[in-house]
Design an enzyme around this catalytic site. Structure first.
Site, short mmCIF file in Angstrom:
data_model
loop_
_atom_site.label_atom_id
_atom_site.label_comp_id
_atom_site.label_asym_id
_atom_site.label_seq_id
_atom_site.Cartn_x
_atom_site.Cartn_y
_atom_site.Cartn_z
N ASP A 39 -0.43 2.10 8.05
CA ASP A 39 -0.33 2.07 6.58
C ASP A 39 -1.73 2.23 5.99
O ASP A 39 -2.70 1.68 6.50
CB ASP A 39 0.29 0.73 6.13
CG ASP A 39 0.73 0.78 4.67
OD1 ASP A 39 1.95 0.75 4.43
OD2 ASP A 39 -0.14 0.85 3.78
N ILE A 40 -1.82 2.97 4.91
CA ILE A 40 -3.11 3.27 4.30
C ILE A 40 -3.73 2.02 3.63
O ILE A 40 -4.95 1.96 3.44
CB ILE A 40 -2.95 4.42 3.28
CG1 ILE A 40 -4.27 5.12 3.03
CG2 ILE A 40 -2.34 3.94 1.97
CD1 ILE A 40 -4.13 6.46 2.31
N ASN A 97 11.96 -1.83 2.59
CA ASN A 97 12.20 -1.94 1.16
C ASN A 97 13.14 -0.82 0.73
O ASN A 97 12.96 0.34 1.13
CB ASN A 97 10.88 -1.83 0.40
CG ASN A 97 9.94 -3.00 0.67
OD1 ASN A 97 10.38 -4.14 0.80
ND2 ASN A 97 8.65 -2.73 0.77
N GLU A 105 8.49 2.37 -2.74
CA GLU A 105 7.67 3.28 -3.54
C GLU A 105 7.64 4.70 -3.00
O GLU A 105 7.28 5.62 -3.73
CB GLU A 105 6.24 2.72 -3.64
CG GLU A 105 6.23 1.39 -4.39
CD GLU A 105 4.89 1.01 -4.97
OE1 GLU A 105 3.87 1.46 -4.41
OE2 GLU A 105 4.88 0.26 -5.96
N VAL A 106 7.94 4.87 -1.73
CA VAL A 106 7.94 6.22 -1.14
C VAL A 106 9.38 6.56 -0.75
O VAL A 106 10.04 5.79 -0.04
CB VAL A 106 7.01 6.31 0.08
CG1 VAL A 106 7.06 7.71 0.68
CG2 VAL A 106 5.58 5.94 -0.30
N HIS A 110 11.18 4.36 5.49
CA HIS A 110 10.11 3.86 6.36
C HIS A 110 10.35 2.40 6.63
O HIS A 110 10.79 1.65 5.76
CB HIS A 110 8.72 4.07 5.73
CG HIS A 110 8.62 3.62 4.32
ND1 HIS A 110 9.16 4.34 3.27
CD2 HIS A 110 8.07 2.53 3.76
CE1 HIS A 110 8.92 3.72 2.14
NE2 HIS A 110 8.26 2.59 2.40
N HIS A 112 8.37 -0.97 7.75
CA HIS A 112 7.06 -1.60 7.92
C HIS A 112 7.13 -2.48 9.16
O HIS A 112 8.07 -3.27 9.32
CB HIS A 112 6.72 -2.50 6.74
CG HIS A 112 6.58 -1.79 5.43
ND1 HIS A 112 5.36 -1.51 4.86
CD2 HIS A 112 7.51 -1.32 4.57
CE1 HIS A 112 5.54 -0.90 3.69
NE2 HIS A 112 6.84 -0.78 3.48
P1 5GP Z 1 7.12 0.79 0.16
O1 5GP Z 1 6.65 -0.02 -1.01
O2 5GP Z 1 7.72 2.11 -0.27
O3 5GP Z 1 8.02 0.02 1.08
O4 5GP Z 1 5.84 1.08 1.03
C1 5GP Z 1 5.09 2.26 0.95
C2 5GP Z 1 3.89 2.05 1.83
O5 5GP Z 1 3.29 3.31 2.06
C3 5GP Z 1 2.80 1.15 1.24
O6 5GP Z 1 2.56 0.06 2.11
C4 5GP Z 1 1.60 2.08 1.09
O7 5GP Z 1 0.37 1.45 1.36
C5 5GP Z 1 1.92 3.17 2.10
N1 5GP Z 1 1.36 4.48 1.77
C6 5GP Z 1 1.45 5.12 0.58
N2 5GP Z 1 0.87 6.33 0.64
C7 5GP Z 1 0.43 6.45 1.91
C8 5GP Z 1 -0.27 7.50 2.59
O8 5GP Z 1 -0.58 8.56 2.03
N3 5GP Z 1 -0.56 7.31 3.89
C9 5GP Z 1 -0.23 6.14 4.54
N4 5GP Z 1 -0.59 6.05 5.82
N5 5GP Z 1 0.42 5.14 3.93
C10 5GP Z 1 0.74 5.29 2.62
#
Ligand code: 5GP
Length: 125
Positions: A39-40, A97, A105-106, A110, A112
């Site tokens: 994760d970034i 999520n 958010e994406v 995915h 985690h």
């Molecule tokens: P969500 O809130 O959708 O469950 O988690 C999205 C996750 O993707 C976050 O933890 C965020 O830090 C990670 N993330 C967002 N953009 C990128 C990216 O460009 N590269 C990587 N490696 N992680 C990302």
């Protein structure tokens, strides 16, 4: 900004671009069914994201529409990554999520994978 997990898949989402190698990632594992990368913005000493290669918006989309082979391949990949990272003995946490209240958010499924230290309570209050 959380997504609406009922919308159709958007091939321009960031993880779709990452799968196509249009943006860089620190991959730790990949196979026919899944890709795993750091994760970034890590929220634990070990914070890996595991995504299916298939175009699924969310856990709900995947659970409803993925083939048995895709589901098996993805679940096995998550387990393989956790094992390979040495997380089984100390323990780890999985999180998917989903949609607005879930804070997704994406818009590409995915999972985690958190570990590397005691993770505390399941949800922040
Ligand atoms: P969500 O809130 O959708 O469950 O988690 C999205 C996750 O993707 C976050 O933890 C965020 O830090 C990670 N993330 C967002 N953009 C990128 C990216 O460009 N590269 C990587 N490696 N992680 C990302």
């Amino acid at each position: 900004m959380p997504i609406d997990a009922t919308l159709p898949y958007d091939p321009a989402n960031i993880f779709a671009r990452l799968l196509r190698d249009e943006i860089p990632s620190r991959r730790v594992y990949e196979d026919e069914w899944a890709v795993a990368f750091h994760d970034i913005a890590p929220q634990a000493p070990e914070h890996i994201l595991v995504i299916p290669r298939g175009a699924y918006v969310s856990w709900d989309d995947f659970a409803a529409n993925a083939s048995a082979d895709e589901i098996t391949g993805f679940v096995r990949a998550v387990g393989t990554v956790a094992r390979a990272r040495g997380l089984v003995a100390p323990g780890y946490r999985l999180l998917a999520n989903t949609g607005g209240d879930g804070g997704q958010e994406v818009a590409h499924l995915h999972v985690h994978l958190f570990g590397g230290a005691p993770l505390g309570p399941m949800l922040a209050r």
